[in-house]
Design a protein around this motif. Structure first.
Motif, PDB file in Angstrom:
ATOM      1  N   GLU A  71       0.629  -1.009  -0.018  1.00 30.34           N
ATOM      2  CA  GLU A  71      -0.189   0.087  -0.037  1.00 30.34           C
ATOM      3  C   GLU A  71       0.861   0.996   0.355  1.00 30.34           C
ATOM      4  O   GLU A  71       0.547   2.439  -1.140  1.00 30.34           O
ATOM      5  CB  GLU A  71      -1.117   0.232   0.904  1.00 30.34           C
ATOM      6  N   ASN A  72       2.191   1.319   0.698  1.00 32.73           N
ATOM      7  CA  ASN A  72       3.140   2.640   1.012  1.00 32.73           C
ATOM      8  C   ASN A  72       3.769   2.489  -0.470  1.00 32.73           C
ATOM      9  O   ASN A  72       3.838   3.727  -0.692  1.00 32.73           O
ATOM     10  CB  ASN A  72       3.904   2.492   2.131  1.00 32.73           C
ATOM     11  N   MET A  73       3.662   1.461  -1.376  1.00 36.48           N
ATOM     12  CA  MET A  73       4.531   1.781  -1.761  1.00 36.48           C
ATOM     13  C   MET A  73       3.382   1.927  -3.337  1.00 36.48           C
ATOM     14  O   MET A  73       4.551   2.882  -4.618  1.00 36.48           O
ATOM     15  CB  MET A  73       4.856   0.205  -2.741  1.00 36.48           C
ATOM     16  N   LEU A  74       2.694   1.839  -3.456  1.00 33.04           N
ATOM     17  CA  LEU A  74       1.485   2.588  -4.190  1.00 33.04           C
ATOM     18  C   LEU A  74       1.336   3.871  -4.317  1.00 33.04           C
ATOM     19  O   LEU A  74       1.147   4.251  -4.724  1.00 33.04           O
ATOM     20  CB  LEU A  74       0.307   1.550  -4.271  1.00 33.04           C
ATOM     21  N   ASN A  75       1.757   4.652  -3.391  1.00 28.03           N
ATOM     22  CA  ASN A  75       1.382   6.145  -2.700  1.00 28.03           C
ATOM     23  C   ASN A  75       2.577   6.683  -2.642  1.00 28.03           C
ATOM     24  O   ASN A  75       2.693   7.629  -2.397  1.00 28.03           O
ATOM     25  CB  ASN A  75       0.804   5.582  -1.252  1.00 28.03           C
ATOM     26  N   ALA A  76       3.952   6.009  -2.551  1.00 31.28           N
ATOM     27  CA  ALA A  76       4.923   6.822  -2.468  1.00 31.28           C
ATOM     28  C   ALA A  76       5.882   7.511  -3.469  1.00 31.28           C
ATOM     29  O   ALA A  76       5.102   7.176  -4.781  1.00 31.28           O
ATOM     30  CB  ALA A  76       6.224   6.093  -1.825  1.00 31.28           C
ATOM     31  N   PRO A  77       6.103   8.853  -3.669  1.00 32.82           N
ATOM     32  CA  PRO A  77       6.073   9.382  -4.955  1.00 32.82           C
ATOM     33  C   PRO A  77       7.807   8.792  -5.570  1.00 32.82           C
ATOM     34  O   PRO A  77       8.727   8.779  -6.443  1.00 32.82           O
ATOM     35  CB  PRO A  77       6.934  11.280  -4.488  1.00 32.82           C
ATOM     36  N   PHE A  78       8.748   7.705  -4.836  1.00 30.91           N
ATOM     37  CA  PHE A  78       9.875   6.584  -5.666  1.00 30.91           C
ATOM     38  C   PHE A  78       9.754   6.114  -3.839  1.00 30.91           C
ATOM     39  O   PHE A  78      10.080   6.847  -3.200  1.00 30.91           O
ATOM     40  CB  PHE A  78      11.128   7.565  -6.087  1.00 30.91           C
ATOM     41  N   VAL A  79      10.576   4.843  -4.889  1.00 32.21           N
ATOM     42  CA  VAL A  79      11.231   3.932  -3.717  1.00 32.21           C
ATOM     43  C   VAL A  79      12.464   3.816  -3.851  1.00 32.21           C
ATOM     44  O   VAL A  79      13.391   4.200  -4.954  1.00 32.21           O
ATOM     45  CB  VAL A  79      10.352   2.342  -4.319  1.00 32.21           C
ATOM     46  N   PHE A  80      13.495   2.802  -3.570  1.00 27.67           N
ATOM     47  CA  PHE A  80      14.930   3.249  -2.917  1.00 27.67           C
ATOM     48  C   PHE A  80      14.999   1.641  -3.216  1.00 27.67           C
ATOM     49  O   PHE A  80      14.717   1.237  -1.347  1.00 27.67           O
ATOM     50  CB  PHE A  80      15.634   4.468  -2.799  1.00 27.67           C
ATOM     51  N   PHE A  81      15.774   0.506  -3.086  1.00 28.44           N
ATOM     52  CA  PHE A  81      16.040  -0.388  -2.502  1.00 28.44           C
ATOM     53  C   PHE A  81      17.918  -0.619  -3.290  1.00 28.44           C
ATOM     54  O   PHE A  81      18.184  -0.660  -3.605  1.00 28.44           O
ATOM     55  CB  PHE A  81      15.165  -2.078  -3.507  1.00 28.44           C
ATOM     56  N   ALA A  82      18.254  -1.107  -1.607  1.00 30.14           N
ATOM     57  CA  ALA A  82      19.468  -1.631  -1.790  1.00 30.14           C
ATOM     58  C   ALA A  82      19.877  -2.451  -1.004  1.00 30.14           C
ATOM     59  O   ALA A  82      18.677  -3.395   0.218  1.00 30.14           O
ATOM     60  CB  ALA A  82      20.352  -0.713  -0.349  1.00 30.14           C
ATOM     61  N   ALA A  83      20.475  -3.401  -2.235  1.00 33.92           N
ATOM     62  CA  ALA A  83      20.349  -5.285  -1.992  1.00 33.92           C
ATOM     63  C   ALA A  83      21.929  -5.791  -2.999  1.00 33.92           C
ATOM     64  O   ALA A  83      22.590  -5.340  -3.329  1.00 33.92           O
ATOM     65  CB  ALA A  83      18.738  -6.337  -3.189  1.00 33.92           C
ATOM     66  N   PRO A  84      21.810  -7.418  -1.691  1.00 35.34           N
ATOM     67  CA  PRO A  84      23.365  -7.744  -2.380  1.00 35.34           C
ATOM     68  C   PRO A  84      22.912  -9.123  -3.267  1.00 35.34           C
ATOM     69  O   PRO A  84      21.562  -9.589  -3.326  1.00 35.34           O
ATOM     70  CB  PRO A  84      23.376  -8.070  -1.014  1.00 35.34           C
ATOM     71  N   ILE A  85      23.396  -9.179  -4.288  1.00 36.63           N
ATOM     72  CA  ILE A  85      23.281 -10.639  -4.588  1.00 36.63           C
ATOM     73  C   ILE A  85      24.061 -11.668  -4.412  1.00 36.63           C
ATOM     74  O   ILE A  85      25.061 -11.882  -3.888  1.00 36.63           O
ATOM     75  CB  ILE A  85      24.586 -10.579  -5.731  1.00 36.63           C
ATOM     76  N   TYR A  86      23.000 -12.513  -3.757  1.00 37.04           N
ATOM     77  CA  TYR A  86      22.865 -14.016  -3.297  1.00 37.04           C
ATOM     78  C   TYR A  86      22.896 -14.941  -4.659  1.00 37.04           C
ATOM     79  O   TYR A  86      22.052 -14.616  -5.276  1.00 37.04           O
ATOM     80  CB  TYR A  86      21.971 -13.922  -2.108  1.00 37.04           C
ATOM     81  N   PHE A  87      24.012 -15.920  -4.759  1.00 34.21           N
ATOM     82  CA  PHE A  87      23.543 -17.058  -5.686  1.00 34.21           C
ATOM     83  C   PHE A  87      23.130 -16.224  -7.599  1.00 34.21           C
ATOM     84  O   PHE A  87      22.262 -16.727  -8.279  1.00 34.21           O
ATOM     85  CB  PHE A  87      22.840 -18.131  -5.464  1.00 34.21           C
ATOM     86  N   TYR A  88      23.701 -15.184  -7.765  1.00 36.57           N
ATOM     87  CA  TYR A  88      23.857 -14.989  -8.313  1.00 36.57           C
ATOM     88  C   TYR A  88      21.989 -14.271  -8.591  1.00 36.57           C
ATOM     89  O   TYR A  88      20.914 -14.430 -10.280  1.00 36.57           O
ATOM     90  CB  TYR A  88      23.468 -15.315  -9.819  1.00 36.57           C
ATOM     91  N   HIS A  89      21.399 -13.881  -7.510  1.00 35.75           N
ATOM     92  CA  HIS A  89      19.668 -13.456  -7.835  1.00 35.75           C
ATOM     93  C   HIS A  89      19.626 -12.354  -6.477  1.00 35.75           C
ATOM     94  O   HIS A  89      20.517 -11.940  -6.116  1.00 35.75           O
ATOM     95  CB  HIS A  89      19.138 -14.518  -8.054  1.00 35.75           C
ATOM     96  N   LEU A  90      18.602 -11.600  -6.249  1.00 38.97           N
ATOM     97  CA  LEU A  90      17.983 -11.257  -5.562  1.00 38.97           C
ATOM     98  C   LEU A  90      18.315 -12.068  -3.857  1.00 38.97           C
ATOM     99  O   LEU A  90      17.889 -13.440  -3.988  1.00 38.97           O
ATOM    100  CB  LEU A  90      16.766 -10.434  -4.928  1.00 38.97           C
ATOM    101  N   PRO A  91      18.151 -11.820  -2.093  1.00 36.91           N
ATOM    102  CA  PRO A  91      18.576 -12.556  -1.072  1.00 36.91           C
ATOM    103  C   PRO A  91      16.625 -13.258  -0.910  1.00 36.91           C
ATOM    104  O   PRO A  91      15.948 -12.616  -1.743  1.00 36.91           O
ATOM    105  CB  PRO A  91      18.875 -11.783  -0.051  1.00 36.91           C
TER     106      PRO A  91
END
Ligand SMILES: Cc1cc2nc3c(=O)[nH]c(=O)nc-3n(C[C@H](O)[C@H](O)[C@H](O)COP(=O)(O)O)c2cc1C
Length: 198
Positions: free
Chosen positions: A75-95
């Motif tokens: 719900e918050n993502m639908l209303n946010a003006p922008f979003v930011f994700f910081a993530a590592p790579i685990y086994f060639y993909h997302l955690p």
């Protein structure tokens, strides 16, 4: 519109993604803004049951509604003006915690496919991302993560901007060896606020 949201998606507390979250926030604040933060490792998210309730009847709530925080975050993502994700790579993909969260957005996807105006008519907004990998080689190191994020975010009318991809970031304090990377992330936060929320 509500605050931008900054997701820290690493399973470790003090690492590169955590540094990226703080740097991006510094940039937002430098521009006079503010953002909400989500430490994904601390949020309980249950795996999608693949019950298909949302696909059969998108007006009905997700079968797991109220049982964890996934839908509140969506719900918050639908209303946010922008979003930011910081993530590592685990086994060639997302955690896995982030992937579990993403699978739950099948509910948002189903509503968008049925043209539910609360989802389909959200304005198109940007999504930013940093990805950290320990390896310095591998043509396709970030490919899977990039594709999954692009299509996950599309359900929310969030458009993934070219992620900042960092190779050879392994240790907790690696950002200290790369002040230029730190500056790029800070500048990204500042620019995001100035362009899309300020
Ligand atoms: C379970 C696990 C799997 C990993 N798999 C990869 C990988 O496939 N390729 C790679 O380059 N680094 C891999 N790494 C290293 C991380 O990407 C690297 O340590 C990164 O800096 C972690 O980000 P963080 O500091 O935000 O936690 C893996 C680390 C863990 C814990």
């Amino acid at each position: 519109m509500s605050n931008p949201i900054v997701f820290q998606c690493s399973h470790r507390a003090q690492g590169n993604s955590n540094n990226a979250m703080n740097l991006f926030l510094e940039g937002v604040r430098e521009a006079g803004g503010e953002a909400d933060t989500v430490l994904l490792r601390k949020v309980e998210i249950k795996p999608c049951r693949a019950c298909r309730v949302c696909e059969k009847d998108p007006a009905s709530p997700c079968a797991l509604q109220g049982k964890d925080y996934a839908l509140d975050l969506f719900e918050n993502m639908l209303n946010a003006p922008f979003v930011f994700f910081a993530a590592p790579i685990y086994f060639y993909h997302l955690p896995s915690r982030l992937k579990t969260f993403i699978d739950r957005s099948q509910w948002v996807y189903a509503r968008k496919m049925k043209n539910d105006p609360e989802v389909a008519e959200r304005p198109v907004r940007p999504a930013y991302m940093t990805l950290f990998a320990g390896r310095s080689e591998g043509d396709k190191l970030f490919e899977g993560a990039r594709l999954t994020m692009k299509y996950f975010l599309q359900s929310f009318n969030l458009e993934l901007q070219d992620p900042m991809e960092f190779r050879g970031f392994e240790k907790i304090a690696d950002m200290e060896r790369h002040p230029e990377a730190a500056e790029r992330i800070r500048a990204l936060g500042k620019q995001a606020w100035q362009t899309h929320a300020g």
